[in-house]
Structures are given as structure tokens and as C-alpha cells.
Design an enzyme around this catalytic site. Structure first.
Site, PDB file in Angstrom:
ATOM      1  N   ASN A   1     -12.931  -3.225   2.616  1.00  9.83           N
ATOM      2  CA  ASN A   1     -13.963  -2.197   2.733  1.00  9.83           C
ATOM      3  C   ASN A   1     -14.844  -2.289   1.499  1.00  9.83           C
ATOM      4  O   ASN A   1     -14.352  -2.266   0.375  1.00  9.83           O
ATOM      5  CB  ASN A   1     -13.314  -0.812   2.831  1.00  9.83           C
TER       6      ASN A   1
ATOM      7  N   HIS B   1     -10.308  -5.454  -3.094  1.00  8.69           N
ATOM      8  CA  HIS B   1      -8.963  -5.633  -2.545  1.00  8.69           C
ATOM      9  C   HIS B   1      -9.071  -5.972  -1.079  1.00  8.69           C
ATOM     10  O   HIS B   1      -9.976  -5.522  -0.381  1.00  8.69           O
ATOM     11  CB  HIS B   1      -8.104  -4.376  -2.751  1.00  8.69           C
TER      12      HIS B   1
ATOM     13  N   HIS C   1      -6.899  -5.814   2.412  1.00  7.06           N
ATOM     14  CA  HIS C   1      -5.740  -5.260   3.112  1.00  7.06           C
ATOM     15  C   HIS C   1      -5.190  -6.357   4.027  1.00  7.06           C
ATOM     16  O   HIS C   1      -5.935  -6.891   4.868  1.00  7.06           O
ATOM     17  CB  HIS C   1      -6.148  -4.079   3.999  1.00  7.06           C
TER      18      HIS C   1
ATOM     19  N   GLY D   1     -15.862   3.021   3.697  1.00 10.33           N
ATOM     20  CA  GLY D   1     -14.599   3.712   3.410  1.00 10.33           C
ATOM     21  C   GLY D   1     -13.855   3.175   2.206  1.00 10.33           C
ATOM     22  O   GLY D   1     -12.659   3.429   2.056  1.00 10.33           O
ATOM     23  N   GLN D   2     -14.540   2.435   1.334  1.00  8.57           N
ATOM     24  CA  GLN D   2     -13.851   1.949   0.118  1.00  8.57           C
ATOM     25  C   GLN D   2     -13.540   3.134  -0.778  1.00  8.57           C
ATOM     26  O   GLN D   2     -14.441   3.871  -1.185  1.00  8.57           O
ATOM     27  CB  GLN D   2     -14.723   0.928  -0.636  1.00  8.57           C
ATOM     28  N   SER D   3     -12.249   3.325  -1.075  1.00 10.10           N
ATOM     29  CA  SER D   3     -11.866   4.465  -1.918  1.00 10.10           C
ATOM     30  C   SER D   3     -11.459   4.034  -3.318  1.00 10.10           C
ATOM     31  O   SER D   3     -11.422   4.861  -4.224  1.00 10.10           O
ATOM     32  CB  SER D   3     -10.731   5.253  -1.256  1.00 10.10           C
TER      33      SER D   3
ATOM     34  N   ASP E   1       0.840  -1.196   0.000  1.00 11.10           N
ATOM     35  CA  ASP E   1       0.000   0.000   0.000  1.00 11.10           C
ATOM     36  C   ASP E   1       0.884   1.259   0.000  1.00 11.10           C
ATOM     37  O   ASP E   1       1.912   1.305   0.674  1.00 11.10           O
ATOM     38  CB  ASP E   1      -0.903   0.004   1.244  1.00 11.10           C
TER      39      ASP E   1
HETATM   40  P1  5GP Z   1      -9.742   1.346   0.447  1.00 13.23           P
HETATM   41  O1  5GP Z   1      -9.774   2.715   1.067  1.00 13.23           O
HETATM   42  O2  5GP Z   1     -10.491   1.334  -0.879  1.00 13.23           O
HETATM   43  O3  5GP Z   1     -10.156   0.242   1.366  1.00 13.23           O
HETATM   44  O4  5GP Z   1      -8.214   1.045   0.147  1.00 13.23           O
HETATM   45  C1  5GP Z   1      -7.542   1.580  -0.946  1.00 13.23           C
HETATM   46  C2  5GP Z   1      -6.073   1.555  -0.599  1.00 13.23           C
HETATM   47  O5  5GP Z   1      -5.348   1.709  -1.784  1.00 13.23           O
HETATM   48  C3  5GP Z   1      -5.629   2.673   0.335  1.00 13.23           C
HETATM   49  O6  5GP Z   1      -5.040   2.111   1.509  1.00 13.23           O
HETATM   50  C4  5GP Z   1      -4.609   3.470  -0.496  1.00 13.23           C
HETATM   51  O7  5GP Z   1      -3.512   3.921   0.272  1.00 13.23           O
HETATM   52  C5  5GP Z   1      -4.189   2.472  -1.534  1.00 13.23           C
HETATM   53  N1  5GP Z   1      -3.830   3.038  -2.822  1.00 13.23           N
HETATM   54  C6  5GP Z   1      -4.537   3.948  -3.553  1.00 13.23           C
HETATM   55  N2  5GP Z   1      -3.925   4.205  -4.722  1.00 13.23           N
HETATM   56  C7  5GP Z   1      -2.802   3.425  -4.740  1.00 13.23           C
HETATM   57  C8  5GP Z   1      -1.758   3.243  -5.697  1.00 13.23           C
HETATM   58  O8  5GP Z   1      -1.738   3.841  -6.785  1.00 13.23           O
HETATM   59  N3  5GP Z   1      -0.765   2.370  -5.371  1.00 13.23           N
HETATM   60  C9  5GP Z   1      -0.754   1.681  -4.172  1.00 13.23           C
HETATM   61  N4  5GP Z   1       0.273   0.849  -3.950  1.00 13.23           N
HETATM   62  N5  5GP Z   1      -1.729   1.830  -3.250  1.00 13.23           N
HETATM   63  C10 5GP Z   1      -2.736   2.691  -3.523  1.00 13.23           C
END
Ligand code: 5GP
Ligand code: ZN
Length: 113
Positions: free
Chosen positions: A86, A99, A101, A92-94, A30
Site C-alpha cells: 500500500n 513494506h 505484505h 491505506g498505507q498506515s 504481522d
Molecule cells: P499498511 O497498512 O501500512 O499497508 O500495513 C502496516 C501493517 O503493519 C499492518 O498490517 C499492521 O498490522 C502492521 N503493524 C503495525 N505495527 C506493527 C508492529 O509493531 N509489529 C508488527 N509485527 N506489525 C505491525
């Protein structure tokens, strides 16, 4: 999906620090680690979230958990680790590509925030 960052990472179009890769699954570190070990494990084929898992596509999710067990061992997470996915905006899924974690190397509290 052409505008999905994790599809681009899976295709090698966006660089990442890889932890594991095979035909269907990829794991990479990450960008903003929330623990000493913070790896994201994804299916290479686009799926939006845990809400998109069906009998037709769930085999890759089982495979992801095999990869997680192997990575946890390889990365020395003997004391334990946390796996989080998420799903959707309130969770909080961004990034809208499924994916998981894999977090380890520190203690975690429960319940999560
Ligand atoms: P979410 O918030 O959707 O559960 O997790 C998305 C994760 O992807 C976040 O922890 C964020 O730091 C990571 N992330 C977003 N863009 C990138 C990227 O371009 N490369 C990597 N390695 N991680 C990313
Ligand atoms: Zn995608």
C-alpha cells in the site's frame, strides 16, 4: 528514521516474530494477520513507500522479491499467495516505511476492495 516503527523493528528495538533476516532485508509476522500466513517484508534502510523507489535504491526491492519467493516456499504456500504494498493514504498505507505484505493460506478475491 528515529520515530519509524519499522526502522525500530529492523534495529531490534521493537520486538517482532522474525521470519527472515539478512543485511538489507527483514521479514516478520504481522501483528494483525489478515490470512493464515501474513508476513511483512521490509528493507532495513528507511524508504517511505513504493513511490520512493529509484534507480539508485531499487536493488533492495529485487532482493525483497527473492526473499518473498523463498519464504513462500518455506511457508508452504504451494497453492498461491498474494503480495501487496500500500503506497500512500488513499491506498491505506498506515506505516510510512516501505513494506510488502506476503499473504497466503487462504483464497483471495479480485479485484481487491
Ligand atoms: P499498511 O497498512 O501500512 O499497508 O500495513 C502496516 C501493517 O503493519 C499492518 O498490517 C499492521 O498490522 C502492521 N503493524 C503495525 N505495527 C506493527 C508492529 O509493531 N509489529 C508488527 N509485527 N506489525 C505491525
Ligand atoms: Zn523506517
Amino acid at each position: 528514521m528515529s520515530d519509524c516503527i519499522f526502522c525500530k523493528i529492523a534495529a531490534g528495538e521493537i520486538p517482532s516474530k522474525k521470519a527472515y533476516e539478512d543485511e538489507t532485508v527483514m521479514a516478520f509476522y504481522d501483528l494483525e494477520p489478515q490470512a493464515p500466513v501474513h508476513v511483512l517484508v521490509i528493507p532495513k534502510a528507511h524508504m517511505q513507500s513504493a513511490a520512493s523507489v529509484t534507480p539508485e535504491n531499487s536493488a533492495v526491492v529485487a532482493h525483497i522479491f527473492e526473499v518473498i519467493a523463498r519464504l513462500a516456499q518455506e511457508l508452504g504456500l504451494k497453492e498461491g499467495f498474494r503480495v501487496v504494498t500500500n503506497s500512500g493514504v488513499s491506498a491505506g498505507q498506515s506505516v510510512p516505511h516501505l513494506h510488502f505484505h506476503l499473504l497466503g493460506g487462504r483464497d483471495f478475491t479480485w479485484p481487491p476492495g
